[in-house]
Scaffold this motif. Sequence first.
Motif, mmCIF file in Angstrom:
data_model
loop_
_atom_site.group_PDB
_atom_site.id
_atom_site.type_symbol
_atom_site.label_atom_id
_atom_site.label_comp_id
_atom_site.label_asym_id
_atom_site.label_seq_id
_atom_site.Cartn_x
_atom_site.Cartn_y
_atom_site.Cartn_z
ATOM 1 N N UNK A 98 0.820 -1.212 0.000
ATOM 2 C CA UNK A 98 0.000 0.000 0.000
ATOM 3 C C UNK A 98 0.854 1.262 0.000
ATOM 4 N N UNK A 99 1.995 1.224 0.688
ATOM 5 C CA UNK A 99 2.872 2.394 0.686
ATOM 6 C C UNK A 99 3.544 2.584 -0.677
ATOM 7 N N UNK A 100 3.865 1.496 -1.350
ATOM 8 C CA UNK A 100 4.384 1.612 -2.713
ATOM 9 C C UNK A 100 3.343 2.232 -3.630
ATOM 10 N N UNK A 101 2.088 1.805 -3.464
ATOM 11 C CA UNK A 101 0.997 2.376 -4.261
ATOM 12 C C UNK A 101 0.793 3.853 -3.914
ATOM 13 N N UNK A 102 0.949 4.189 -2.626
ATOM 14 C CA UNK A 102 0.833 5.584 -2.217
ATOM 15 C C UNK A 102 1.902 6.429 -2.906
ATOM 16 N N UNK A 103 3.151 5.959 -2.880
ATOM 17 C CA UNK A 103 4.237 6.701 -3.519
ATOM 18 C C UNK A 103 4.003 6.882 -5.004
ATOM 19 N N UNK A 104 3.525 5.842 -5.669
ATOM 20 C CA UNK A 104 3.248 5.938 -7.107
ATOM 21 C C UNK A 104 2.152 6.959 -7.388
ATOM 22 N N UNK A 105 1.098 6.948 -6.568
ATOM 23 C CA UNK A 105 -0.005 7.898 -6.766
ATOM 24 C C UNK A 105 0.436 9.327 -6.480
ATOM 25 N N UNK A 106 1.265 9.496 -5.454
ATOM 26 C CA UNK A 106 1.770 10.828 -5.114
ATOM 27 C C UNK A 106 2.619 11.391 -6.263
ATOM 28 N N UNK A 107 3.511 10.588 -6.801
ATOM 29 C CA UNK A 107 4.371 11.044 -7.894
ATOM 30 C C UNK A 107 3.561 11.280 -9.171
ATOM 31 N N UNK A 108 2.480 10.529 -9.361
ATOM 32 C CA UNK A 108 1.633 10.756 -10.531
ATOM 33 C C UNK A 108 0.898 12.082 -10.434
ATOM 34 N N UNK A 109 0.491 12.457 -9.220
ATOM 35 C CA UNK A 109 -0.228 13.718 -9.011
ATOM 36 C C UNK A 109 0.708 14.923 -9.074
ATOM 37 N N UNK A 110 1.869 14.793 -8.462
ATOM 38 C CA UNK A 110 2.783 15.950 -8.362
ATOM 39 C C UNK A 110 4.217 15.463 -8.491
ATOM 40 N N UNK A 111 4.626 15.074 -9.701
ATOM 41 C CA UNK A 111 5.922 14.404 -9.878
ATOM 42 C C UNK A 111 7.132 15.235 -9.492
ATOM 43 N N UNK A 112 7.044 16.560 -9.594
ATOM 44 C CA UNK A 112 8.214 17.404 -9.332
ATOM 45 C C UNK A 112 8.053 18.262 -8.078
ATOM 46 N N UNK A 113 7.090 17.907 -7.248
ATOM 47 C CA UNK A 113 6.806 18.722 -6.063
ATOM 48 C C UNK A 113 7.786 18.423 -4.939
ATOM 49 N N UNK A 114 7.889 19.371 -4.021
ATOM 50 C CA UNK A 114 8.735 19.163 -2.844
ATOM 51 C C UNK A 114 8.174 18.039 -1.968
ATOM 52 N N UNK A 115 6.850 17.866 -1.995
ATOM 53 C CA UNK A 115 6.227 16.804 -1.205
ATOM 54 C C UNK A 115 6.652 15.438 -1.718
ATOM 55 N N UNK A 116 6.642 15.284 -3.032
ATOM 56 C CA UNK A 116 7.078 14.017 -3.618
ATOM 57 C C UNK A 116 8.550 13.753 -3.317
ATOM 58 N N UNK A 117 9.348 14.814 -3.341
ATOM 59 C CA UNK A 117 10.770 14.663 -3.028
ATOM 60 C C UNK A 117 10.964 14.258 -1.567
ATOM 61 N N UNK A 118 10.169 14.861 -0.684
ATOM 62 C CA UNK A 118 10.236 14.505 0.736
ATOM 63 C C UNK A 118 9.934 13.030 0.938
ATOM 64 N N UNK A 119 8.911 12.540 0.238
ATOM 65 C CA UNK A 119 8.550 11.129 0.354
ATOM 66 C C UNK A 119 9.666 10.225 -0.168
ATOM 67 N N UNK A 120 10.254 10.594 -1.283
ATOM 68 C CA UNK A 120 11.346 9.804 -1.852
ATOM 69 C C UNK A 120 12.517 9.712 -0.880
ATOM 70 N N UNK A 121 12.865 10.842 -0.273
ATOM 71 C CA UNK A 121 13.979 10.849 0.681
ATOM 72 C C UNK A 121 13.642 10.028 1.919
ATOM 73 N N UNK A 122 12.390 10.101 2.357
ATOM 74 C CA UNK A 122 11.975 9.342 3.541
ATOM 75 C C UNK A 122 12.090 7.841 3.285
ATOM 76 N N UNK A 123 11.578 7.377 2.164
ATOM 77 C CA UNK A 123 11.629 5.940 1.873
ATOM 78 C C UNK A 123 13.067 5.467 1.671
ATOM 79 N N UNK A 124 13.926 6.350 1.191
ATOM 80 C CA UNK A 124 15.317 5.976 0.960
ATOM 81 C C UNK A 124 16.109 5.917 2.260
ATOM 82 N N UNK A 125 15.873 6.877 3.137
ATOM 83 C CA UNK A 125 16.706 7.031 4.328
ATOM 84 C C UNK A 125 16.097 6.390 5.580
ATOM 85 N N UNK A 126 14.828 6.712 5.866
ATOM 86 C CA UNK A 126 14.227 6.270 7.133
ATOM 87 C C UNK A 126 14.009 4.772 7.173
ATOM 88 N N UNK A 127 13.751 4.146 6.022
ATOM 89 C CA UNK A 127 13.440 2.726 6.009
ATOM 90 C C UNK A 127 14.654 1.845 5.748
#
Length: 330
Positions: free
Chosen positions: A297-326
Motif C-alpha cells: 500500500x505504501x508503494x501504491x501511495x508513492x506511485x499515486x503521489x508522484x503521478x499527481x505531483x511528480x516534481x513537487x517538494x512533497x514528492x521529493x520529501x517522500x522519496x527521501x523518507x523511503x530511501x533514508x528512514x526505512x
Amino acid sequence: MKRRTLVGGIAAAAAAAAPGTTGPRRIGMGDVDRLQQRFAEIIASDHRYGGQRGIEQRAAALADEALNLQRAGSATQRVRSNLYACAASFRSSAMWAAIDGRRYADAQEYMREAQALAEMSGDQAIKFRIWSHAGAMYRHLGRPGDAFAANDVARNLHITRRDPMFASLGLARQAAIHGTAQDRTGTRRAFDQAQDAMLRADPDAYRPVWLLAFYDQAELDSLALSAYLALGDYPTAEFHAHRCLSTLRPHMRRSQALATTRLAHAQLGQGDLEAATATAMQVRGDAATQHARVSRMLQEFGAALHARAPHSSTAQTWTEHTRDAWKATA
C-alpha cells in the motif's frame, strides 16, 4: 514444503505418536489448556507483527502437535474434540498469517486443512473464524463473489444468533466485501447492521481469545475505512480512519500501520498531498518494510503521489523518507 490438504492426511498426522513418548498416557484438559496458552501467544504475535512466515510456521507446527496428542494416549471424547479444535485454531492462524503476508496459495492449503479439523471438532466459533478468514482472503484477491459465499457460511452458523458480537463481525466483513464490489448501498446497510449488533452484544459474555483480542469498535471502523476507500469515498474513509486510530488498543501494531497507511491514501484521494505524506511517514519502518500488505500500500501511495505531483517538494520529501528512514529496517 508440501502439506497435507485432505482429511486422510490429517488422520495420518493424528496417528503419529508424540515425539519422546515411551508408551500410552492419559491425555487430559491440562494438555488442551497448555495448547490454548500457546494459541494465545500466536494471537499476540500476530497483532504485533502480522503476516510473518515465522508466525505461520509456528502455528502450523503447533497444529501438528495437537494432532499428535490424539494418539499419544487415551482421552475422553471431550478432550479429543478440544484437541481437534486446537489444531483447527492453529491451522487458521497459519492461514491468516499467510493471507496477511499475501501468500495466498499457502493460505488456501491451510484453509482446507483447518475446515476439515473444525468439522471434526464441532466447534462453532472456530468454524466461524475459518470461513470468515476465507471471505477476507477472497476479498483481498479481488474475488467478491467467492468472498460473499465464504462469509455467508460464517454468518449462517448458529453462533451468530447466540452472540450478536459474532453477527457484528460477519456483517462488518460483509460490508467490506460490498466495498470491493463497488456496492455503496450494501456497504452502508451492512455497516449499520454491524454497528447495531455490536451495541446489542453482552460485553460480559464468554468469547474465544482470538475474538476478544481484536474485534471491537476500532476494528469495525477499520473495516469501514477499507470499504469506503475501495469505493473512492475518501471523506468517509478518513472519518473512519481517525475514529479507528483514536480507539485502537496499543498492542494492535499491525492494525495501526494498516489504518495509518489507509488514512494517507484517503487524504491523498482528497488532494491533500502534504497531510497525506506526513501521515504516511508516521508508519513504523519495520511495518513499512516487513509487512507485505503495508509495504504494498505504501508503494501504491508513492506511485499515486508522484503521478499527481511528480516534481513537487512533497514528492521529493517522500522519496527521501523511503530511501533514508526505512533503509535501516529493510
